[in-house]
Enzyme design. Sequence first.
Site, PDB file in Angstrom:
ATOM      1  N   HIS A   1       1.456  -0.967  -0.455  1.00 39.76           N
ATOM      2  CA  HIS A   1      -0.468   0.100   0.086  1.00 39.76           C
ATOM      3  C   HIS A   1       0.783   1.129  -0.080  1.00 39.76           C
ATOM      4  CE1 HIS A   1      -3.793  -3.128   1.211  1.00 39.76           C
ATOM      5  NE2 HIS A   1      -2.421  -2.989   1.495  1.00 39.76           N
TER       6      HIS A   1
ATOM      7  N   HIS B   1      -8.186  -8.291  -0.406  1.00 36.16           N
ATOM      8  CA  HIS B   1      -7.792  -8.881   1.106  1.00 36.16           C
ATOM      9  C   HIS B   1      -9.052 -10.042   1.166  1.00 36.16           C
ATOM     10  CE1 HIS B   1      -5.005  -5.600   0.336  1.00 36.16           C
ATOM     11  NE2 HIS B   1      -4.419  -6.136   1.816  1.00 36.16           N
TER      12      HIS B   1
ATOM     13  N   GLU C   1      -7.552 -12.489   5.978  1.00 34.16           N
ATOM     14  CA  GLU C   1      -6.213 -11.822   7.139  1.00 34.16           C
ATOM     15  C   GLU C   1      -6.386 -12.455   8.276  1.00 34.16           C
ATOM     16  OE1 GLU C   1      -5.616  -8.240   6.516  1.00 34.16           O
ATOM     17  OE2 GLU C   1      -3.550  -7.526   7.938  1.00 34.16           O
TER      18      GLU C   1
ATOM     19  N   ASP D   1       3.232  -4.812   2.260  1.00 24.93           N
ATOM     20  CA  ASP D   1       2.427  -4.188   2.983  1.00 24.93           C
ATOM     21  C   ASP D   1       2.488  -3.118   3.099  1.00 24.93           C
ATOM     22  OD1 ASP D   1      -0.523  -4.418   3.308  1.00 24.93           O
ATOM     23  OD2 ASP D   1      -0.699  -6.009   5.742  1.00 24.93           O
ATOM     24  N   ASP D   2       2.218  -2.692   4.550  1.00 23.37           N
ATOM     25  CA  ASP D   2       2.546  -1.683   5.184  1.00 23.37           C
ATOM     26  C   ASP D   2       3.803  -0.895   5.790  1.00 23.37           C
ATOM     27  OD1 ASP D   2      -0.013  -0.039   4.727  1.00 23.37           O
ATOM     28  OD2 ASP D   2      -0.202  -2.076   5.408  1.00 23.37           O
TER      29      ASP D   2
HETATM   30  N1  HPA Z   1      -4.818  -5.350   5.392  1.00 26.21           N
HETATM   31  C1  HPA Z   1      -6.597  -4.846   5.345  1.00 26.21           C
HETATM   32  N2  HPA Z   1      -6.303  -2.852   4.701  1.00 26.21           N
HETATM   33  C2  HPA Z   1      -5.154  -2.898   4.477  1.00 26.21           C
HETATM   34  C3  HPA Z   1      -4.395  -3.256   5.001  1.00 26.21           C
HETATM   35  C4  HPA Z   1      -3.745  -4.851   5.460  1.00 26.21           C
HETATM   36  O1  HPA Z   1      -3.297  -4.780   6.037  1.00 26.21           O
HETATM   37  N3  HPA Z   1      -2.927  -2.701   4.774  1.00 26.21           N
HETATM   38  C5  HPA Z   1      -3.272  -1.008   4.494  1.00 26.21           C
HETATM   39  N4  HPA Z   1      -4.688  -1.612   4.057  1.00 26.21           N
HETATM   40 ZN    ZN Z   2      -2.565  -4.941   2.456  1.00 28.13          ZN
END
Ligand code: HPA
Ligand code: ZN
Length: 324
Positions: free
Chosen positions: A16, A194, A197, A275-276
Amino acid sequence: MREFVERLPKVELHLHIEGTLEPELMFELAKRNQVAIPFSSPEAVRQAYQFTNLQSFLDIYYQGANVLLHEQDFFDLTWHYLLRCQVDRVVHTEIFFDPQTHTQRGVAFDTVIRGINRALKQAEEQLGISSVLIMCFLRHLDEASAFATLQQALPYRGEIIGVGLDSSELGHPPEKFANVFAKALELGFKTVAHAGEEGPASNIHDAINLLGVTRVDHGVRCVDDAQLVQMLAQTQMPLTVCPLSNIKLKVFKQMSEHNIVELLNHGLCVTINSDDPAYFGGYMNDNFWSVVEAFPLTKAQIAQFTFNAIAASFIDADTKARLA
Ligand code: HPA
Ligand code: ZN
């Protein structure tokens, strides 16, 4: 082994761009744009990154994005990430962006995409890093907002390869977006989402069947359904797994309990992604290393993550053949 990991060429499929906002840049942009942030220093920002679940992260992540206002801000954000790709030997990256995070605050869709795209072009020319863009819908918002966002993306049809689905998974299942994904597919966008998770394995199933996804982002909860795991292996449906993210957001208690190697050994098309990274403590090399450190893997197994990512990427077939 560390050197092998660092030198291995990598393809990132779950990133992201808003999640690459390092505290230092957050501070710089806050000052430049005169946006107040509730922290006294970049160190204080880092201190605040103690998450208990996905939502606790999202709250702070959306707040961080408030400093992004102008095209140059989105350029700077993206360029910083791409310079980091060069360090980590990421040769191709497929980047998520969340237009609604910005349009909801009055920042124009055009501003966001122009800034990101300018950096992507410069990286292709100056760093030899290729990329594609995937526009994510925020699943905590309604279907109408997602449709409006899809509409705004139409002038950029050539620059956005696909649509995705992110934000709070619990309470916002794939079926909520079945119509807008059907429209996106009809318009020729690829789809990803997604799923699995924090949410149940059934979300993975539904992302595939109701949203027509060609990859599942995260997907680690698939292990709760043995039949699903078998199907994922058989169809080679890619999972874009994010090891450090999963630990930070308490999807697994510690890396030794992560199921990525179990899934690899089952023959699933699993990949490693960051991811982030600004929030979860590491970019691609750190994510690879966190797995290598926790599990006894051969070099061939480690390289398999890259081969899987090439296969799962949206790179055109000719380039894929060259990379593989
Ligand atoms: N999951 C859901 N939304 C998100 C994520 C994630 O890992 N990272 C940034 N937005
Ligand atoms: Zn993500």
